[in-house]
Design a protein around this motif. Structure first.
Motif, PDB file in Angstrom:
ATOM      1  N   ALA A  16       0.633  -1.114   0.200  1.00 13.79           N
ATOM      2  CA  ALA A  16      -0.093  -0.278  -0.034  1.00 13.79           C
ATOM      3  C   ALA A  16       0.746   1.270  -0.002  1.00 13.79           C
ATOM      4  CB  ALA A  16      -0.986  -0.035   1.305  1.00 13.79           C
ATOM      5  N   SER A  17       1.977   1.014   0.652  1.00 11.84           N
ATOM      6  CA  SER A  17       2.901   2.231   0.909  1.00 11.84           C
ATOM      7  C   SER A  17       3.453   2.549  -0.368  1.00 11.84           C
ATOM      8  CB  SER A  17       4.065   1.959   1.700  1.00 11.84           C
ATOM      9  OG  SER A  17       5.110   3.037   1.680  1.00 11.84           O
ATOM     10  N   THR A  19       2.203   1.870  -3.598  1.00  8.07           N
ATOM     11  CA  THR A  19       0.847   2.152  -4.418  1.00  8.07           C
ATOM     12  C   THR A  19       0.683   3.767  -4.115  1.00  8.07           C
ATOM     13  OG1 THR A  19       0.163  -0.164  -4.235  1.00  8.07           O
ATOM     14  CG2 THR A  19      -1.238   1.811  -4.914  1.00  8.07           C
ATOM     15  N   VAL A  20       0.644   4.111  -2.803  1.00 11.70           N
ATOM     16  CA  VAL A  20       0.380   5.414  -2.482  1.00 11.70           C
ATOM     17  C   VAL A  20       1.538   6.391  -2.958  1.00 11.70           C
ATOM     18  CG1 VAL A  20       0.203   7.017  -0.624  1.00 11.70           C
ATOM     19  CG2 VAL A  20      -1.089   5.168  -0.430  1.00 11.70           C
ATOM     20  N   ALA A  23       1.257   6.992  -6.805  1.00 13.34           N
ATOM     21  CA  ALA A  23       0.131   7.932  -7.148  1.00 13.34           C
ATOM     22  C   ALA A  23       0.389   9.262  -6.713  1.00 13.34           C
ATOM     23  CB  ALA A  23      -1.230   7.454  -6.263  1.00 13.34           C
ATOM     24  N   LEU A  24       1.316   9.552  -5.736  1.00 12.46           N
ATOM     25  CA  LEU A  24       1.606  10.763  -5.125  1.00 12.46           C
ATOM     26  C   LEU A  24       2.715  11.473  -6.242  1.00 12.46           C
ATOM     27  CD1 LEU A  24       1.774  10.686  -1.388  1.00 12.46           C
ATOM     28  CD2 LEU A  24      -0.162  11.434  -2.925  1.00 12.46           C
ATOM     29  N   SER A  47       8.448  12.282  -2.388  1.00 13.53           N
ATOM     30  CA  SER A  47       7.527  11.268  -2.712  1.00 13.53           C
ATOM     31  C   SER A  47       8.435  10.207  -3.387  1.00 13.53           C
ATOM     32  CB  SER A  47       6.413  11.898  -3.532  1.00 13.53           C
ATOM     33  OG  SER A  47       5.587  12.761  -2.864  1.00 13.53           O
ATOM     34  N   SER A 127      -2.491  14.577  -1.472  1.00 12.39           N
ATOM     35  CA  SER A 127      -1.416  13.872  -0.756  1.00 12.39           C
ATOM     36  C   SER A 127      -1.611  13.707   0.638  1.00 12.39           C
ATOM     37  CB  SER A 127      -0.259  14.621  -1.321  1.00 12.39           C
ATOM     38  OG  SER A 127       0.975  14.152  -0.557  1.00 12.39           O
ATOM     39  N   LEU A 130      -4.288  10.957   1.500  1.00  8.53           N
ATOM     40  CA  LEU A 130      -3.632   9.857   1.100  1.00  8.53           C
ATOM     41  C   LEU A 130      -2.653   9.010   1.987  1.00  8.53           C
ATOM     42  CD1 LEU A 130      -3.162   9.166  -2.611  1.00  8.53           C
ATOM     43  CD2 LEU A 130      -4.895   7.940  -1.289  1.00  8.53           C
ATOM     44  N   THR A 131      -1.873  10.045   2.566  1.00 11.45           N
ATOM     45  CA  THR A 131      -0.799   9.954   3.724  1.00 11.45           C
ATOM     46  C   THR A 131      -1.387   9.464   5.059  1.00 11.45           C
ATOM     47  OG1 THR A 131       1.091  11.274   2.354  1.00 11.45           O
ATOM     48  CG2 THR A 131       1.455  10.599   4.692  1.00 11.45           C
ATOM     49  N   LEU A 134      -2.730   5.863   4.896  1.00 12.08           N
ATOM     50  CA  LEU A 134      -1.683   4.956   4.952  1.00 12.08           C
ATOM     51  C   LEU A 134      -1.276   4.672   6.091  1.00 12.08           C
ATOM     52  CD1 LEU A 134       0.137   3.149   3.505  1.00 12.08           C
ATOM     53  CD2 LEU A 134       1.563   5.063   2.748  1.00 12.08           C
ATOM     54  N   TYR A 157       6.437   8.396   6.525  1.00 10.72           N
ATOM     55  CA  TYR A 157       5.370   9.119   5.979  1.00 10.72           C
ATOM     56  C   TYR A 157       4.749   9.979   6.977  1.00 10.72           C
ATOM     57  CZ  TYR A 157       4.822   6.418   1.573  1.00 10.72           C
ATOM     58  OH  TYR A 157       5.153   5.858   0.429  1.00 10.72           O
TER      59      TYR A 157
END
Length: 291
Positions: A16-17, A19-20, A23-24, A47, A127, A130-131, A134, A157
């Motif tokens: 997941a980290s 993927t995020v 995306a960022l 990022s 951002s 999402l952070t 996560l 993060y």
């Protein structure tokens, strides 16, 4: 919980980290092209670092699940340190480049121009959301598994929230008051944070590659376990070394030479289990000597 379940949870957190982070990176690349903001560029570099660190952590967790092979009797955990050393160099170079650009922009006679501040602010808010999501998931996973890799990624993060908020403030100041110089000041602060993080990661990786001993608190904890363990008359030659996320422990314990091999083995096995319960990241070898 069994180890396979732990591995699955850790992989989910680090997957997941990554993927995020991806995306960022895409979103901030678009925001940088739209705004020309150095603070957004600093957040983009951070990022990018997140993406590399998350992928390295994911690879480390998967690699850690592999047993040692004929060519690597102690496993492959030092690959984490080599990757971390390379990452630290990349981070440091990125921080220096951003700092140089910020100083040049501050020293320029022509005022910097920023554009589409609203789009940039929207991306930075995206951002942050999402952070935070996560971080909440990684907090849950780290509490259940005790993974230091996931915990370190979570802390990283959390630290990313600062440059993201700084970028929002600089874009807002530019849009509301025309204070474009704040963008360069925020970028300098973010570059300094990147440099400090790079140096810290690099020192840790270098120490691990040089077989640095475990932290004194861990050594003292192992000594206390060995000193108080039933059947152990004494111990000596306690040695530890760090490699990636693993800490290798070697210790000689002194036992009654008149007891049976089975009794001696039971004492050593019990102590080893106790050390592993206290320090799950350890790889423990116990040598048995007669008093």
């Amino acid at each position: 919980m069994s180890q396979p379940d732990h591995t699955g949870l850790n992989v989910s957190a680090l997957g997941a980290s990554a993927t995020v982070a991806l995306a960022l990176v895409v979103a901030k690349l678009w925001a940088l092209g739209a705004t020309g903001s150095l603070s957004v560029a600093a957040s983009l570099a951070d990022s990018g670092l997140d993406l590399m660190v998350s992928l390295a952590g994911l690879a480390a967790v998967v690699y850690a699940a592999r047993p040692p092979d004929e060519d690597h009797a102690f496993g492959h955990s030092s690959a984490e340190d080599l990757a971390a050393l390379g990452q630290s160099v990349f981070i440091l170079v990125s921080g220096i480049a951003i700092a140089v650009a910020a100083v040049m922009r501050l020293g320029s006679d022509a005022p910097a121009t920023l554009a589409a501040e609203g789009r940039g602010i929207a991306v930075m808010i995206f951002s942050i959301v999402l952070t935070l999501g996560l971080v909440l998931w990684q907090t849950r996973v780290s509490r259940r598994t005790g993974s230091r890799v996931v915990l370190a990624d979570r802390l990283h993060y959390l630290g990313d929230l600062v440059p993201n908020i700084g970028a929002i403030l600089s874009l807002w100041a530019s849009a509301a008051f025309g204070l474009t110089a704040i963008d360069s000041v925020v970028a300098l602060g973010a570059a300094a944070m990147l440099a400090v993080g790079a140096i810290r990661i690099g020192i840790g990786a270098f120490n691990a590659l040089m077989d640095r001993a475990a932290e004194p608190e861990m050594v003292e904890g192992i000594e206390e376990l060995a000193r108080d363990w039933p059947g152990v008359r004494g111990f000596h030659d306690l040695k530890t070394r760090t490699a990636g996320s693993r800490i290798f422990v070697n210790i000689h314990i002194e036992l009654d030479g008149g007891q049976t091999l089975e009794e001696a083995h039971a004492i050593g096995a019990g102590l080893r289990r106790a050390i592993l319960d206290a320090y799950p990241q350890a790889d423990v070898i116990i040598h048995k000597d007669p008093v």
